[in-house]
Design a protein around this motif. Structure first.
Motif, mmCIF file in Angstrom:
data_model
loop_
_atom_site.group_PDB
_atom_site.id
_atom_site.type_symbol
_atom_site.label_atom_id
_atom_site.label_comp_id
_atom_site.label_asym_id
_atom_site.label_seq_id
_atom_site.Cartn_x
_atom_site.Cartn_y
_atom_site.Cartn_z
ATOM 1 N N UNK A 66 0.845 -1.200 0.000
ATOM 2 C CA UNK A 66 0.000 0.000 0.000
ATOM 3 C C UNK A 66 0.881 1.251 0.000
ATOM 4 N N UNK A 67 1.843 1.277 0.901
ATOM 5 C CA UNK A 67 2.699 2.464 1.022
ATOM 6 C C UNK A 67 3.548 2.663 -0.234
ATOM 7 N N UNK A 68 4.102 1.570 -0.747
ATOM 8 C CA UNK A 68 4.947 1.687 -1.953
ATOM 9 C C UNK A 68 4.131 2.221 -3.128
ATOM 10 N N UNK A 69 2.917 1.716 -3.265
ATOM 11 C CA UNK A 69 2.066 2.162 -4.378
ATOM 12 C C UNK A 69 1.642 3.624 -4.199
ATOM 13 N N UNK A 70 1.331 4.007 -2.973
ATOM 14 C CA UNK A 70 0.872 5.387 -2.741
ATOM 15 C C UNK A 70 2.008 6.377 -2.958
ATOM 16 N N UNK A 71 3.187 5.990 -2.523
ATOM 17 C CA UNK A 71 4.296 6.934 -2.562
ATOM 18 C C UNK A 71 5.162 6.769 -3.804
ATOM 19 N N UNK A 72 4.990 5.664 -4.505
ATOM 20 C CA UNK A 72 5.761 5.475 -5.732
ATOM 21 C C UNK A 72 7.230 5.211 -5.486
ATOM 22 N N UNK A 73 7.538 4.655 -4.338
ATOM 23 C CA UNK A 73 8.936 4.338 -4.044
ATOM 24 C C UNK A 73 8.981 3.152 -3.092
ATOM 25 N N UNK A 75 11.715 0.844 -0.193
ATOM 26 C CA UNK A 75 12.619 1.080 0.950
ATOM 27 C C UNK A 75 12.038 2.138 1.888
ATOM 28 N N UNK A 76 10.783 1.914 2.262
ATOM 29 C CA UNK A 76 10.095 2.887 3.096
ATOM 30 C C UNK A 76 10.310 2.589 4.568
ATOM 31 N N UNK A 77 10.157 3.611 5.386
ATOM 32 C CA UNK A 77 10.293 3.429 6.833
ATOM 33 C C UNK A 77 8.976 2.881 7.405
ATOM 34 N N UNK A 78 9.050 2.425 8.656
ATOM 35 C CA UNK A 78 7.834 1.931 9.305
ATOM 36 C C UNK A 78 6.828 3.073 9.456
ATOM 37 N N UNK A 79 7.327 4.267 9.731
ATOM 38 C CA UNK A 79 6.427 5.409 9.879
ATOM 39 C C UNK A 79 5.661 5.675 8.578
ATOM 40 N N UNK A 80 6.366 5.590 7.466
ATOM 41 C CA UNK A 80 5.695 5.818 6.185
ATOM 42 C C UNK A 80 4.644 4.754 5.920
#
Lengths: 153, 142
Positions: A66-73, A75-80
Protein backbone atom coordinates in the motif's frame (compact mmCIF):
# COMPACT_ATOMS: atom_id res chain seq x y z
CA UNK A 1 -26.72 -5.82 9.30
CA UNK A 2 -28.09 -3.91 6.38
CA UNK A 3 -26.61 -5.08 3.07
CA UNK A 4 -26.88 -1.54 1.65
CA UNK A 5 -24.57 -0.26 4.39
CA UNK A 6 -22.08 -3.02 3.68
CA UNK A 7 -22.17 -1.99 0.03
CA UNK A 8 -21.44 1.62 1.01
CA UNK A 9 -18.38 0.54 2.99
CA UNK A 10 -17.23 -1.77 0.20
CA UNK A 11 -17.66 1.01 -2.38
CA UNK A 12 -15.72 3.55 -0.29
CA UNK A 13 -12.91 1.08 0.31
CA UNK A 14 -12.72 -0.02 -3.32
CA UNK A 15 -12.52 3.51 -4.72
CA UNK A 16 -9.85 4.47 -2.20
CA UNK A 17 -7.65 1.48 -2.97
CA UNK A 18 -8.15 1.90 -6.71
CA UNK A 19 -7.47 5.62 -6.93
CA UNK A 20 -4.83 6.07 -4.25
CA UNK A 21 -3.11 2.70 -4.13
CA UNK A 22 -3.71 1.42 -7.67
CA UNK A 23 -4.95 -1.82 -6.14
CA UNK A 24 -8.03 -3.53 -7.46
CA UNK A 25 -10.55 -5.99 -6.06
CA UNK A 26 -9.80 -9.62 -6.80
CA UNK A 27 -12.85 -11.57 -5.63
CA UNK A 28 -11.39 -14.76 -7.07
CA UNK A 29 -8.60 -14.52 -4.46
CA UNK A 30 -10.93 -14.48 -1.47
CA UNK A 31 -10.70 -18.20 -0.75
CA UNK A 32 -6.89 -18.13 -0.84
CA UNK A 33 -6.71 -15.22 1.58
CA UNK A 34 -8.90 -16.55 4.36
CA UNK A 35 -5.99 -17.57 6.59
CA UNK A 36 -4.19 -14.25 6.26
CA UNK A 37 -2.55 -12.95 9.41
CA UNK A 38 -3.30 -9.30 10.02
CA UNK A 39 -0.47 -7.28 11.52
CA UNK A 40 -1.83 -3.84 12.21
CA UNK A 41 -4.92 -1.75 11.73
CA UNK A 42 -5.85 1.85 11.09
CA UNK A 43 -8.32 3.06 13.71
CA UNK A 44 -10.30 6.20 12.87
CA UNK A 45 -12.78 7.69 15.34
CA UNK A 46 -15.59 9.95 14.16
CA UNK A 47 -18.32 12.03 15.76
CA UNK A 48 -21.39 13.62 14.29
CA UNK A 49 -25.07 12.61 14.18
CA UNK A 50 -23.66 9.43 15.71
CA UNK A 51 -20.21 8.42 16.86
CA UNK A 52 -18.11 5.39 16.18
CA UNK A 53 -14.94 4.12 14.61
CA UNK A 54 -13.61 2.60 11.43
CA UNK A 55 -11.08 -0.21 11.61
CA UNK A 56 -9.00 -1.20 8.58
CA UNK A 57 -6.85 -4.30 9.10
CA UNK A 58 -4.06 -5.36 6.78
CA UNK A 59 -1.10 -7.73 6.88
CA UNK A 60 2.43 -6.32 7.22
CA UNK A 61 3.18 -7.26 3.60
CA UNK A 62 0.05 -5.56 2.35
CA UNK A 63 0.89 -2.44 4.34
CA UNK A 64 4.23 -2.31 2.56
CA UNK A 65 2.59 -2.65 -0.85
CA UNK A 66 0.00 0.00 0.00
CA UNK A 67 2.70 2.46 1.02
CA UNK A 68 4.95 1.69 -1.95
CA UNK A 69 2.07 2.16 -4.38
CA UNK A 70 0.87 5.39 -2.74
CA UNK A 71 4.30 6.93 -2.56
CA UNK A 72 5.76 5.48 -5.73
CA UNK A 73 8.94 4.34 -4.04
CA UNK A 74 10.31 1.41 -2.07
CA UNK A 75 12.62 1.08 0.95
CA UNK A 76 10.10 2.89 3.10
CA UNK A 77 10.29 3.43 6.83
CA UNK A 78 7.83 1.93 9.31
CA UNK A 79 6.43 5.41 9.88
CA UNK A 80 5.69 5.82 6.19
CA UNK A 81 4.01 2.42 6.07
CA UNK A 82 1.93 3.26 9.12
CA UNK A 83 1.04 6.71 7.80
CA UNK A 84 -0.03 5.25 4.46
CA UNK A 85 -2.44 2.79 6.08
CA UNK A 86 -3.69 5.57 8.34
CA UNK A 87 -4.36 7.80 5.36
CA UNK A 88 -6.25 4.98 3.64
CA UNK A 89 -8.41 4.66 6.74
CA UNK A 90 -8.95 8.42 6.86
CA UNK A 91 -10.10 8.57 3.23
CA UNK A 92 -12.38 5.52 3.51
CA UNK A 93 -13.98 6.98 6.62
CA UNK A 94 -14.65 10.32 4.97
CA UNK A 95 -16.19 8.61 1.97
CA UNK A 96 -18.41 6.11 3.74
CA UNK A 97 -20.09 8.39 6.28
CA UNK A 98 -22.33 10.23 3.80
CA UNK A 99 -23.61 6.86 2.66
CA UNK A 100 -24.58 6.05 6.22
CA UNK A 101 -25.88 9.41 7.42
CA UNK A 102 -26.76 11.42 4.32
CA UNK A 103 -24.92 14.05 2.28
CA UNK A 104 -25.75 16.94 4.58
CA UNK A 105 -24.55 15.30 7.79
CA UNK A 106 -21.51 16.91 9.38
CA UNK A 107 -18.91 14.69 11.00
CA UNK A 108 -15.61 15.36 12.68
CA UNK A 109 -13.05 12.69 11.89
CA UNK A 110 -10.11 12.26 14.23
CA UNK A 111 -6.56 11.71 12.98
CA UNK A 112 -6.04 8.01 12.29
CA UNK A 113 -4.15 5.85 14.74
CA UNK A 114 -2.21 2.72 13.90
CA UNK A 115 -2.78 -0.08 16.39
CA UNK A 116 -1.78 -3.71 16.67
CA UNK A 117 -4.33 -6.46 16.32
CA UNK A 118 -3.89 -7.20 20.03
CA UNK A 119 -4.85 -3.63 20.92
CA UNK A 120 -8.08 -4.06 18.99
CA UNK A 121 -9.18 -6.85 21.32
CA UNK A 122 -10.67 -4.28 23.71
CA UNK A 123 -12.98 -2.94 21.01
CA UNK A 124 -16.22 -4.86 21.01
CA UNK A 125 -18.71 -4.88 18.17
CA UNK A 126 -22.11 -3.32 18.76
CA UNK A 127 -25.48 -4.06 17.23
CA UNK A 128 -24.53 -1.43 14.62
CA UNK A 129 -21.40 -3.02 13.24
CA UNK A 130 -20.82 -3.08 9.51
CA UNK A 131 -18.17 -5.54 8.33
CA UNK A 132 -16.76 -6.27 4.89
CA UNK A 133 -13.69 -7.99 3.51
CA UNK A 134 -11.97 -6.63 0.44
CA UNK A 135 -9.78 -9.17 -1.35
CA UNK A 136 -7.11 -7.53 -3.47
CA UNK A 137 -4.52 -9.13 -5.72
CA UNK A 138 -1.92 -8.21 -3.12
CA UNK A 139 -3.79 -9.32 -0.01
CA UNK A 140 -6.93 -9.08 2.07
CA UNK A 141 -8.27 -5.98 3.82
CA UNK A 142 -10.71 -6.40 6.69
CA UNK A 143 -12.94 -3.39 7.34
CA UNK A 144 -15.36 -2.68 10.16
CA UNK A 145 -17.42 0.30 11.15
CA UNK A 146 -18.57 0.12 14.75
CA UNK A 147 -21.22 2.65 15.68
CA UNK A 148 -21.29 3.31 19.40
CA UNK A 149 -24.76 4.81 19.58
CA UNK A 150 -27.90 2.77 19.83
CA UNK A 151 -29.62 4.06 16.69
CA UNK A 152 -31.48 2.68 13.73
CA UNK A 153 -29.50 3.03 10.49
CA UNK B 1 4.36 29.18 -17.69
CA UNK B 2 4.79 27.29 -14.45
CA UNK B 3 2.62 27.50 -11.36
CA UNK B 4 4.11 27.75 -7.89
CA UNK B 5 2.10 25.51 -5.59
CA UNK B 6 1.89 25.22 -1.80
CA UNK B 7 0.70 21.88 -0.37
CA UNK B 8 -0.63 22.07 3.20
CA UNK B 9 -1.47 18.77 4.94
CA UNK B 10 -0.48 17.33 8.31
CA UNK B 11 0.21 13.93 6.71
CA UNK B 12 3.61 13.71 5.02
CA UNK B 13 2.31 10.72 3.10
CA UNK B 14 -0.61 12.72 1.74
CA UNK B 15 1.68 15.61 0.78
CA UNK B 16 3.84 13.12 -1.17
CA UNK B 17 0.75 11.72 -2.89
CA UNK B 18 -0.48 15.17 -3.84
CA UNK B 19 2.91 16.14 -5.24
CA UNK B 20 3.18 12.89 -7.17
CA UNK B 21 -0.31 13.44 -8.57
CA UNK B 22 0.51 17.03 -9.50
CA UNK B 23 3.46 15.78 -11.54
CA UNK B 24 1.19 13.35 -13.36
CA UNK B 25 -1.58 15.88 -13.93
CA UNK B 26 0.04 17.73 -16.80
CA UNK B 27 -0.16 21.05 -15.01
CA UNK B 28 3.00 23.10 -15.64
CA UNK B 29 4.76 23.19 -12.28
CA UNK B 30 7.24 25.68 -10.90
CA UNK B 31 8.24 25.50 -7.25
CA UNK B 32 6.34 23.19 -4.91
CA UNK B 33 6.31 24.18 -1.25
CA UNK B 34 5.04 22.08 1.67
CA UNK B 35 3.61 22.81 5.11
CA UNK B 36 2.25 20.59 7.89
CA UNK B 37 -0.43 22.91 9.25
CA UNK B 38 -2.02 26.31 8.75
CA UNK B 39 0.62 28.19 10.73
CA UNK B 40 3.45 26.78 8.62
CA UNK B 41 1.36 27.37 5.51
CA UNK B 42 0.95 31.07 6.25
CA UNK B 43 4.69 31.34 6.91
CA UNK B 44 5.43 29.77 3.52
CA UNK B 45 3.04 32.23 1.86
CA UNK B 46 4.83 35.14 3.51
CA UNK B 47 8.20 33.91 2.31
CA UNK B 48 7.44 32.70 -1.21
CA UNK B 49 5.38 33.59 -4.26
CA UNK B 50 2.61 31.00 -4.51
CA UNK B 51 -0.05 30.81 -7.22
CA UNK B 52 -2.17 28.02 -5.79
CA UNK B 53 -2.52 26.61 -2.27
CA UNK B 54 -3.78 23.03 -1.88
CA UNK B 55 -5.09 22.88 1.67
CA UNK B 56 -6.33 20.06 3.89
CA UNK B 57 -9.00 20.83 6.46
CA UNK B 58 -8.28 18.70 9.52
CA UNK B 59 -4.85 19.81 10.76
CA UNK B 60 -3.41 20.55 14.20
CA UNK B 61 -2.46 24.05 15.43
CA UNK B 62 -4.41 25.81 12.69
CA UNK B 63 -6.87 23.92 10.52
CA UNK B 64 -7.52 24.58 6.85
CA UNK B 65 -10.63 26.66 7.39
CA UNK B 66 -8.83 28.94 9.85
CA UNK B 67 -5.94 29.26 7.42
CA UNK B 68 -8.31 30.25 4.61
CA UNK B 69 -9.89 32.91 6.84
CA UNK B 70 -6.43 34.35 7.59
CA UNK B 71 -5.55 34.37 3.89
CA UNK B 72 -8.75 36.22 3.01
CA UNK B 73 -7.93 38.86 5.63
CA UNK B 74 -4.62 39.63 3.90
CA UNK B 75 -4.90 42.01 0.91
CA UNK B 76 -1.52 40.83 -0.36
CA UNK B 77 -2.93 37.35 -0.86
CA UNK B 78 -6.19 38.31 -2.54
CA UNK B 79 -5.14 36.72 -5.86
CA UNK B 80 -4.14 33.43 -4.25
CA UNK B 81 -6.19 30.54 -5.56
CA UNK B 82 -7.14 28.03 -2.89
CA UNK B 83 -8.15 24.42 -3.45
CA UNK B 84 -9.34 22.43 -0.46
CA UNK B 85 -8.18 18.81 -0.70
CA UNK B 86 -10.17 16.81 1.79
CA UNK B 87 -12.15 13.73 2.66
CA UNK B 88 -14.90 16.12 3.76
CA UNK B 89 -18.21 14.98 2.31
CA UNK B 90 -20.72 17.16 4.11
CA UNK B 91 -22.50 19.38 1.59
CA UNK B 92 -22.97 21.94 4.36
CA UNK B 93 -19.25 22.23 5.06
CA UNK B 94 -18.28 22.19 1.39
CA UNK B 95 -20.71 25.02 0.60
CA UNK B 96 -19.22 27.00 3.48
CA UNK B 97 -15.73 26.56 2.04
CA UNK B 98 -16.84 27.58 -1.44
CA UNK B 99 -18.40 30.71 0.05
CA UNK B 100 -14.93 31.57 1.37
CA UNK B 101 -13.73 31.55 -2.23
CA UNK B 102 -12.09 28.12 -2.22
CA UNK B 103 -12.39 25.39 -4.79
CA UNK B 104 -12.77 21.82 -3.59
CA UNK B 105 -11.49 18.41 -4.60
CA UNK B 106 -12.45 15.27 -2.78
CA UNK B 107 -10.04 12.52 -1.77
CA UNK B 108 -9.36 10.14 -3.45
CA UNK B 109 -8.59 11.98 -6.67
CA UNK B 110 -6.94 11.18 -9.97
CA UNK B 111 -4.28 13.21 -11.81
CA UNK B 112 -6.98 14.17 -14.32
CA UNK B 113 -9.43 15.45 -11.73
CA UNK B 114 -6.72 17.34 -9.85
CA UNK B 115 -5.51 18.93 -13.08
CA UNK B 116 -9.04 19.93 -14.04
CA UNK B 117 -9.68 21.41 -10.61
CA UNK B 118 -6.52 23.50 -10.94
CA UNK B 119 -7.60 24.71 -14.39
CA UNK B 120 -11.00 25.65 -12.97
CA UNK B 121 -9.36 27.46 -10.06
CA UNK B 122 -7.16 29.61 -12.29
CA UNK B 123 -10.05 30.26 -14.64
CA UNK B 124 -8.52 28.62 -17.68
CA UNK B 125 -7.95 32.08 -19.14
CA UNK B 126 -5.29 33.00 -21.67
CA UNK B 127 -3.25 35.20 -19.39
CA UNK B 128 -2.63 34.60 -15.73
CA UNK B 129 0.00 36.28 -13.60
CA UNK B 130 2.33 33.77 -11.98
CA UNK B 131 5.47 33.97 -9.96
CA UNK B 132 7.58 33.58 -13.05
CA UNK B 133 5.80 35.95 -15.39
CA UNK B 134 2.70 35.85 -17.53
CA UNK B 135 1.02 32.52 -18.04
CA UNK B 136 -0.15 32.18 -21.61
CA UNK B 137 -2.82 29.75 -22.69
CA UNK B 138 -1.86 26.19 -22.14
CA UNK B 139 -3.51 23.06 -23.44
CA UNK B 140 -3.63 20.38 -20.80
CA UNK B 141 -3.77 16.91 -22.27
CA UNK B 142 -5.42 14.46 -19.91
Amino acid sequence: MNNKLEQELFKAATSTFEEFCFMFPAPEMEGELEDIEFGKAALVHFQGPFKGKLIVKASENLMTTIAENMLGEDLLTEKQRNDALGEVGNVICGNVLPGLAGAKAVFNIDSPQIVTIEELADIQPTKNTIAVKLPLDEGLVDLKIIIDDDIEL
Amino acid sequence: MALNILVVDDSSVMRSIIIKTLKLSGVPLGEIYQAGNGVEGLKMLNENWVDIALVDINMPQMNGEQMIDKIRENPELEDLKIIVVSTESSETRIENLIEKGANFIHKPFTPESLGQTIINAIGGIDEQQTGTGTFQSCDFDF
